[in-house]
Design an enzyme around this catalytic site. Structure first.
Site, mmCIF file in Angstrom:
data_model
loop_
_atom_site.group_PDB
_atom_site.id
_atom_site.type_symbol
_atom_site.label_atom_id
_atom_site.label_comp_id
_atom_site.label_asym_id
_atom_site.label_seq_id
_atom_site.Cartn_x
_atom_site.Cartn_y
_atom_site.Cartn_z
ATOM 1 N N CYS A 199 41.117 48.958 37.494
ATOM 2 C CA CYS A 199 40.832 48.590 38.856
ATOM 3 C C CYS A 199 42.036 48.127 39.571
ATOM 4 C CB CYS A 199 40.000 47.125 38.662
ATOM 5 S SG CYS A 199 40.762 45.827 37.622
ATOM 6 N N ASP A 217 62.498 73.480 66.428
ATOM 7 C CA ASP A 217 63.743 73.727 66.152
ATOM 8 C C ASP A 217 63.508 75.777 66.513
ATOM 9 O OD1 ASP A 217 66.245 74.121 65.444
ATOM 10 O OD2 ASP A 217 65.501 74.780 63.401
ATOM 11 N N ASP A 260 67.405 68.705 61.047
ATOM 12 C CA ASP A 260 66.429 68.498 61.510
ATOM 13 C C ASP A 260 65.840 67.383 61.093
ATOM 14 O OD1 ASP A 260 66.203 70.909 63.208
ATOM 15 O OD2 ASP A 260 65.271 71.864 61.764
#
Length: 807
Positions: A102, A507, A691
């Site tokens: 749980c 890009d 990037d």
């Protein structure tokens, strides 16, 4: 006999042990449970005993944990990579935890592992029983983490197909057994209820009436005690955690109906509801079973990926071919793969040519042709053979293992949509309980005989099951559909942002174009051209940037030197030491060249060694992918660090008006911030190391799966197979997910607004309320399954037409 405080088992006679948790002392059955309880309390996690719904398992500290530190096991299941800081090391593993029952168990494991020195991140998926652990291998040992898990009373196992099958089988069997018990009980209870209903019209003596009532009690009791057990456990957990959810009103309704019916049966009262409570539990379990099957289908991708990698491989040695375990392979081994077999490790094809099926790994349904020197991915299916393969990556370092990690990461992190839905559900439950109490009080004042029926109908018919399922079922379905189509969702929030994005920034190099370098494009200033090309390829060793791949492809037939002390400078180049000389490879300014126009330059301390002309070709799917985005109203932008004439030429060919050339990583970041400052929702698509900051700054970051690892880490969505034509279909699925969520929430709201007043007025009996509530939940789940029901669009052909960029 007294039960153990920790594990709940009977304490043997003569055992007098106690564990002190908080201010109280509790009896335990053995020294292991005593140590576990006191250790949990010592970590400040004693709340676990308040939150749990059932006793913990007895700790197994006799197990051998040193095996987790063995290199063979770690090669298969542990992946090492750099951290966010220079020189930082990180290792990552996903493993299965047995006995994890749980949210309280997940809470305990997460906080206990986080307390270990060297642990950077812990994610626990209680439903799938999986744990994702990120740690510093120089500080933390994996055996210590597994020993800690065992001290908590759980058992950890590597993430393998057998473990996944066992977990899936156990969960499905348990749900199906409860559904069968509830179904049989409901049928029997309805049979006895029909006799009672008929008797109420035609007349029935008291003895016969009571006989059928007691029969109804007998068949309803297993339904309530066994079938409805998950709802009672969930409700208890919610009250202990002081966070209400859908289990609370369900458990309250079942308990009230059952107890009231038993009291009426004993007292000989007017109404009983054993048929209603059985029907209520059965329909609700049926809805949950449908949800379970939907969740299992969503997890089929990870399970299928785990089965793709074979257990053995045929290694070619001096004495011939031998069969070895995949975990025994190391980089540089030469292996043989037969036709129809799965590739056991990432490697380079040493044979002439072959065709491979990478559909489950990359989402590409068309077989791919590979020639000598091309990369083969672990888990791909060999259609032609046999072939020979040079092993490059094994186990946790393979592309296949990376996909599993990314999908698991998405499953262990709850997105904003799901967190918001949980918060709304809690508020809804409070309103349901208040409305139920108000209905009961109103009827007590008007007609006490109808108070219980009306209040019960309100409680049942307004159960928030459909409301609670509205978001997670749609989100899970969308992630699963996209994964099967070669789009990996790393961050659930990224889907909503992709659906709403109104500008897409690309890009250029490696994203819209693929660079290539020919030996004839090498202009050697000092020394031999092949030597310069070999040095450049050595400097790019290990990098996944498209330019690095272009250098290595151009030097495929050369004997490469060894480069050391490599340092990548984002947006500029790379430097390192080859044969005792420090070289720099990159733009002219970085390499120290006065004027190299649009060329890349290799230089040492004495000056320029060589320059390279980089030619580019548009990706074969770039034009169609961008046209589809533009047709959907998305503005297009290119931001690149390349030369102006190159960027302008690509923008012209793709019909893009807004573009920026010679942009540094800071320039790209400022461009993204400027667009967002205007209220635009920005999607950034890139692949290179430079990037990564820009991807992190966008509303949604999309990276090509073949790009740099740092760019992938900063992304929310990965396009497997490096195909841009998957971006627009992914946006369509994201938009369909948003529509489905709105439909589900609207349906839930309209359903409750229409039926609750009727129930409060006493016009809906409890049995009909049970059917209505369960039907509303089924509608939500089935509506979510409609996401991606249409066949996937076929990808463009792999034939690319070269487009030479101006130089």
């Amino acid at each position: 006999m007294t039960a153990c405080f920790h594990c709940g088992e009977p304490i043997p006679a003569g055992v007098d042990l106690a564990a002190r948790v908080g201010d109280a002392s509790h009896a335990v059955c053995c020294h292991g449970c005593a140590a576990a309880a006191q250790w949990i309390a010592g970590l400040g996690l004693a709340d676990y005993y308040r939150l749990r719904t059932e006793p913990a398992a007895r700790p197994d500290e006799d197990a051998a944990f040193d095996a987790w530190d063995r290199p063979a096991l770690q090669r298969m299941h542990v992946r090492e990579h750099g951290g966010s800081e220079p020189g930082e090391r990180r290792a990552e593993i996903v493993f299965v935890v047995d006995r994890l029952r749980c949210a309280a168990c997940a809470w305990l494991i997460e906080r206990a592992l986080a307390s270990l020195a060297g642990v950077a991140e812990v994610g626990v998926n209680a439903a799938a029983r999986r744990v994702r652990l990120v740690f510093d291998p120089t500080v933390a040992r994996l055996s210590d983490a597994m020993r800690l898990v065992a001290r908590l009373g759980y058992a950890a196992r590597p993430l393998e197909a057998a473990a996944l099958d066992a977990l899936r089988r156990d969960e499905n069997r348990d749900a199906l057994k409860r559904l069968i018990v509830a179904g049989l009980g409901t049928m029997q209870a309805m049979m006895y209820a029909v006799a009672l209903y008929a008797g109420s019209f035609d007349g029935i003596d008291v003895a016969t009436r009571d006989f059928f009532r007691w029969l109804g009690f007998l068949v309803a009791t297993p339904v309530v005690a066994y079938g409805a057990q998950p709802f009672f456990r969930g409700s208890l957990r919610e009250w202990r955690a002081r966070r209400l959810s859908m289990d609370t009103p369900v458990a309250v309704a079942v308990a009230l109906i059952y107890v009231a019916s038993l009291v009426e049966t004993i007292a000989g009262g007017r109404e009983i509801y054993f048929d209603s409570v059985s029907m209520f539990v059965f329909f609700l379990l049926a809805a949950r079973y449908v949800e379970l099957r939907a969740r299992h289908r969503a997890g089929d991708l990870v399970d299928a990926l785990a089965r793709l990698q074979p257990a053995t491989a045929e290694r070619i040695g001096d004495g011939g071919t031998e069969t070895v375990g995949v975990h025994e392979l190391v980089a540089g081994d030469r292996i043989r793969v037969a036709a129809g077999a799965s590739v056991p490790a990432d490697g380079t094809l040493a044979s002439a040519a072959c065709r491979v099926d990478e559909s489950l790994v990359s989402g590409e349904s068309t077989p791919r042709r590979r020639t000598t020197g091309d990369a083969l991915i672990a888990g791909s299916l060999l259609l032609d053979g046999p072939v020979e393969l040079i092993v490059r990556h094994v186990g946790a370092d393979t592309v296949l293992a990376g996909i599993v990690r990314l999908v698991t990461r998405a499953a262990t992190e709850k997105p904003h949509l799901a967190r918001d839905a949980d918060r709304r559900t809690r508020h809804f439950v409070v309103r349901v309980l208040v409305l139920t109490a108000a209905t009961a009080l109103a009827w007590l004042a008007l007609d006490p005989s109808r108070a219980f029926d009306a209040a019960l109908a309100v409680l049942v018919v307004s159960c928030p099951c459909a409301f609670a399922l509205a978001v997670p079922t749609a989100l899970t379905r969308a992630v699963a559909v996209l994964a099967r189509r070669g789009v990996l969702v790393v961050d659930g929030d990224a889907l909503e942002a992709l659906a709403r994005a109104d500008v897409c920034v690309f890009d250029k190099t490696g994203t819209l174009t693929t660079p290539r370098i020919e030996p004839a494009d090498v202009d050697a200033v000092r020394g031999d051209a092949d030597r310069a090309l070999g040095i450049a390829a050595a400097l790019e060793h290990g990098s996944t940037h498209p330019l690095a791949q272009a250098f290595r492809a151009a030097a495929a037939d050369l004997a490469l030197p060894v480069a050391s002390a490599l340092r990548h400078v984002g947006g500029a180049g790379v430097e390192g030491v080859v044969d005792g000389t420090r070289y720099r490879l990159g733009h002219a300014d970085f390499a120290g060249a006065a004027d190299a126009r649009d060329r890349l330059v290799l230089a040492d301390d004495a000056g320029v060694v060589a320059s390279f002309v980089v030619r580019e070709r548009l990706r074969d799917d770039a034009a169609d992918a961008l046209a589809a985005l533009a047709a959907d109203g998305v503005a297009l932008d290119i931001v690149s660090g390349d030369a102006t004439n190159r960027v302008g030429d690509v923008a012209r060919r793709l019909g893009i008006d807004n573009w920026t050339a010679q942009a540094t990583p800071r320039d790209k970041l400022e461009r993204i911030r400027a667009l967002r400052g205007k209220g635009r929702i920005v999607a950034m698509v890139g692949d290179g190391i430079n990037d990564a900051p820009v991807l992190a700054a966008a509303d949604v970051a999309v990276a090509l799966a073949g790009g740099a690892a740092l760019a992938q880490a900063a992304s929310g969505i990965l396009l497997a197979g490096d195909r841009l034509d998957r971006l627009m279909p992914a946006r369509r699925i994201a938009q369909q997910m948003r529509r489905t969520i709105r439909q589900n929430l609207t349906w839930s709201a309209c359903y409750n607004l229409s039926v609750v007043p009727l129930a409060a007025l006493g016009l809906i009996p409890p049995w009909l309320a049970a059917i209505g509530m369960s039907a509303s939940s089924l509608v939500v789940v089935l509506n979510a399954l409609r996401i991606g029901a249409e066949p996937a669009p076929r990808a463009a052909d792999d034939i690319a037409q070269p487009v030479e960029a101006a130089s």
